[in-house]
Design a protein around this motif. Sequence first.
Motif, PDB file in Angstrom:
ATOM      1  N   MET A   1       0.825  -1.187   0.000  1.00  0.00           N
ATOM      2  CA  MET A   1       0.000   0.000   0.000  1.00  0.00           C
ATOM      3  C   MET A   1       0.859   1.236   0.000  1.00  0.00           C
ATOM      4  O   MET A   1       0.490   2.292  -0.460  1.00  0.00           O
ATOM      5  N   ILE A  92     -10.973   4.250 -13.745  1.00  0.00           N
ATOM      6  CA  ILE A  92      -9.773   4.801 -13.115  1.00  0.00           C
ATOM      7  C   ILE A  92      -8.732   5.176 -14.165  1.00  0.00           C
ATOM      8  O   ILE A  92      -8.087   6.218 -14.100  1.00  0.00           O
ATOM      9  N   LEU A  99      -6.285  13.385 -16.052  1.00  0.00           N
ATOM     10  CA  LEU A  99      -5.432  14.163 -15.161  1.00  0.00           C
ATOM     11  C   LEU A  99      -4.001  14.277 -15.692  1.00  0.00           C
ATOM     12  O   LEU A  99      -3.372  15.330 -15.569  1.00  0.00           O
ATOM     13  N   ARG A 103      -1.846  17.767 -16.582  1.00  0.00           N
ATOM     14  CA  ARG A 103      -0.715  18.107 -15.712  1.00  0.00           C
ATOM     15  C   ARG A 103       0.657  17.805 -16.280  1.00  0.00           C
ATOM     16  O   ARG A 103       1.648  17.955 -15.601  1.00  0.00           O
ATOM     17  N   GLU A 147       1.182  13.052 -10.592  1.00  0.00           N
ATOM     18  CA  GLU A 147       1.822  13.560  -9.368  1.00  0.00           C
ATOM     19  C   GLU A 147       0.895  13.552  -8.161  1.00  0.00           C
ATOM     20  O   GLU A 147       0.836  14.502  -7.386  1.00  0.00           O
ATOM     21  N   ASN A 148       0.163  12.491  -8.028  1.00  0.00           N
ATOM     22  CA  ASN A 148      -0.625  12.277  -6.812  1.00  0.00           C
ATOM     23  C   ASN A 148      -0.457  10.816  -6.415  1.00  0.00           C
ATOM     24  O   ASN A 148      -0.936   9.915  -7.097  1.00  0.00           O
ATOM     25  N   PRO A 149       0.241  10.584  -5.305  1.00  0.00           N
ATOM     26  CA  PRO A 149       0.560   9.197  -4.947  1.00  0.00           C
ATOM     27  C   PRO A 149      -0.653   8.331  -4.657  1.00  0.00           C
ATOM     28  O   PRO A 149      -0.601   7.116  -4.829  1.00  0.00           O
ATOM     29  N   TYR A 150      -1.737   8.951  -4.245  1.00  0.00           N
ATOM     30  CA  TYR A 150      -2.903   8.135  -3.903  1.00  0.00           C
ATOM     31  C   TYR A 150      -3.604   7.641  -5.160  1.00  0.00           C
ATOM     32  O   TYR A 150      -4.069   6.499  -5.228  1.00  0.00           O
ATOM     33  N   ILE A 151      -3.663   8.487  -6.151  1.00  0.00           N
ATOM     34  CA  ILE A 151      -4.241   8.057  -7.426  1.00  0.00           C
ATOM     35  C   ILE A 151      -3.323   7.016  -8.070  1.00  0.00           C
ATOM     36  O   ILE A 151      -3.788   5.999  -8.598  1.00  0.00           O
ATOM     37  N   ILE A 154      -3.951   3.620  -6.466  1.00  0.00           N
ATOM     38  CA  ILE A 154      -5.188   2.949  -6.891  1.00  0.00           C
ATOM     39  C   ILE A 154      -4.991   2.285  -8.241  1.00  0.00           C
ATOM     40  O   ILE A 154      -5.324   1.109  -8.442  1.00  0.00           O
TER      41      ILE A 154
ATOM     42  N   GLN B  84      -3.534  16.086  -0.973  1.00  0.00           N
ATOM     43  CA  GLN B  84      -3.439  15.169  -2.119  1.00  0.00           C
ATOM     44  C   GLN B  84      -4.421  14.019  -1.993  1.00  0.00           C
ATOM     45  O   GLN B  84      -4.999  13.580  -2.978  1.00  0.00           O
ATOM     46  N   ALA B  88      -7.511  13.167  -4.560  1.00  0.00           N
ATOM     47  CA  ALA B  88      -7.822  11.853  -5.120  1.00  0.00           C
ATOM     48  C   ALA B  88      -9.253  11.457  -4.757  1.00  0.00           C
ATOM     49  O   ALA B  88     -10.021  10.964  -5.598  1.00  0.00           O
TER      50      ALA B  88
END
Lengths: 217, 217
Positions: A1, A92, A99, A103, A147-151, A154, B84, B88
Motif C-alpha cells: 500500500m 480509473i 489528469l 498536468r 503527481e498524486n501518490p494516492y491516485i 489505486i 493530495q 484523489a
Amino acid sequence: MDGSEKPPRGSAAHRVEAALLEEIAAGGIAAGERLDETRLAERFGVSRTPIREALSRLAAQGVLESGEGRGMRVAQYSREELAQMFEAMHEIEALCARLASQRLTLLARSQIEVAQAECKAAAEAGDLPRYLRANEEFHLSIYRAIENPYIFEIAADFRRRTGPFRAKKFADAGDLVASAESHDDLLEKIFSANSNIAAEGMRQHMAASFLRVLAAN
Amino acid sequence: MDGSEKPPRGSAAHRVEAALLEEIAAGGIAAGERLDETRLAERFGVSRTPIREALSRLAAQGVLESGEGRGMRVAQYSREELAQMFEAMHEIEALCARLASQRLTLLARSQIEVAQAECKAAAEAGDLPRYLRANEEFHLSIYRAIENPYIFEIAADFRRRTGPFRAKKFADAGDLVASAESHDDLLEKIFSANSNIAAEGMRQHMAASFLRVLAAN
DNA sequence: TCCCGGAGATTTGTATACAGAAAATGCCCT
DNA sequence: AGGGCATTTTCTGTATACAAATCTCCGGGA
C-alpha cells in the motif's frame, strides 16, 4: 500500500509477503490455488508465524481470500467479477489519462516516451517477459505524470491484481507489436492537451484490451 | 477490503481489528499516536498474537504505519499529503456520483433516503457519534448504488483513512445540521438523472467538506 | 554543562506447544 | 451401493517463551 517508505514491519514476514506477491502477479500461483502455511514455512525456512503474518497482510490487500474450506487461496474472479474489476479499472484509467493530460510536464512526457520506446523494442524482439515489464512501466509512467501518490496507488493496485489475467491476452509476437502500436495512438491523445480526448482515448484503449483479456480467460 | 462476504479469518484478531478501525475512524486514537501491543492485549483480554495480526492487517490497509521508533502508529499525514488524498478522493467521489446517478434503482434510492433520514435525526439530536456513523452509511449507500464492489472498495477505503480528519470538522451541533442539509442538495443532483450534474454536485459537496477539514486539521 | 558509553528495561519478531474446529476416512447398516 | 455416524487426521487460532533489537536512563569524563 505504501510506495517506498520505511521498511515495513517484520523482515521474514515481509520477505515472504513480497515473494508471494511477485509470484502471484506473474501467474506462478494460479487463481483459486490454496496456500498451505506449513509447506510455505518449510519452503521459506521459517516458522508458521511470519507465514501467517504475510498471508494475513495479503488477505487484507485483497490478493488472497479465505474461500470455501480451509486455508487461504489466491483470489479468484469469475468472468463477471473480472468484468466488474475491468469496469472499475476502465474508469480509473480514464481518470488517470485525463489528469495526466492536464498536468503533463516536459520531464514526465519524456519519461513516458522512454517507456514507450522500450515497449516497441521489446515487441519487435518478440520478447514477452520484457514486453510485460515494459508495458507496466509505460502505464505506470502515465500515472506518475499525475503527481498524486494516492491516485497512482489505486491505478497501480488494479494493475497488480489484473496482471495475471492481462498477461494471457498476448498469444504471439504480433500481439505485442499491435499493443505497442496502440500505445502510439493513445499517447497522441494524451499529449493533445485536450483532457477529454485523453480520457476517451484511454477508454478505447482499455476497452479493446479488456475484450481481449476476457476472450483469453 | 471486502464488502460483506464470508467471515474473515480469525475471530479475536478480527474483533480487535474492527474495534480499532472504528475507534481510529472516530478520532478516538489520534494520528501519530502509538499503539502498544501489550496494553492492547490486556485491554482486549487476549494474547499478543491476535493483536499483532490485527495491527499488521491495519498496516497493510494503510490505516497504521511503522513510524519513527518502535511500534505502530496511526497513520499521519502532512497538510500537503492530506490535500493530495482529498484531491484523489474528490475525483473518486465525483466518479461515484456520476455512476450512481446513471445506475440508480428504486431500491438503492430508497436505501439512500433511509440513510439520509438517519443523518437528519442524528443531526437534530446533536449526537456526534451517531451522526458520524450515519454520515458514513449515507455515503456508503451511494457507493453501493453503483453495484461494483471494486469501486465501492476504493471509495470506502478513502473514507476509512480520512475518517479521523473529517470528524474534526464538526465543532458543534450546528455543523451536523448543516452537513445533513447539504446532503439534501447533493441528493437532488444525484437523483436528477443527469450524471454530469450529479458529478458536479458531488465535487462541490466534497470541496466544501475538504476545505472545512483542512481548516480543522 | 555536554556528550558518550554502558546497563537495564522494554518492545519486537519468531518458534513452539496446545486446544479446538473442520475435514477426511473408515465402518456399519439398510 | 449409498448414507450416516464415529473416529482419526489435519488445520487454524492462540498463548507462551525466548532471543534479538531498540530505547531510556544514569554515571563518568572532558
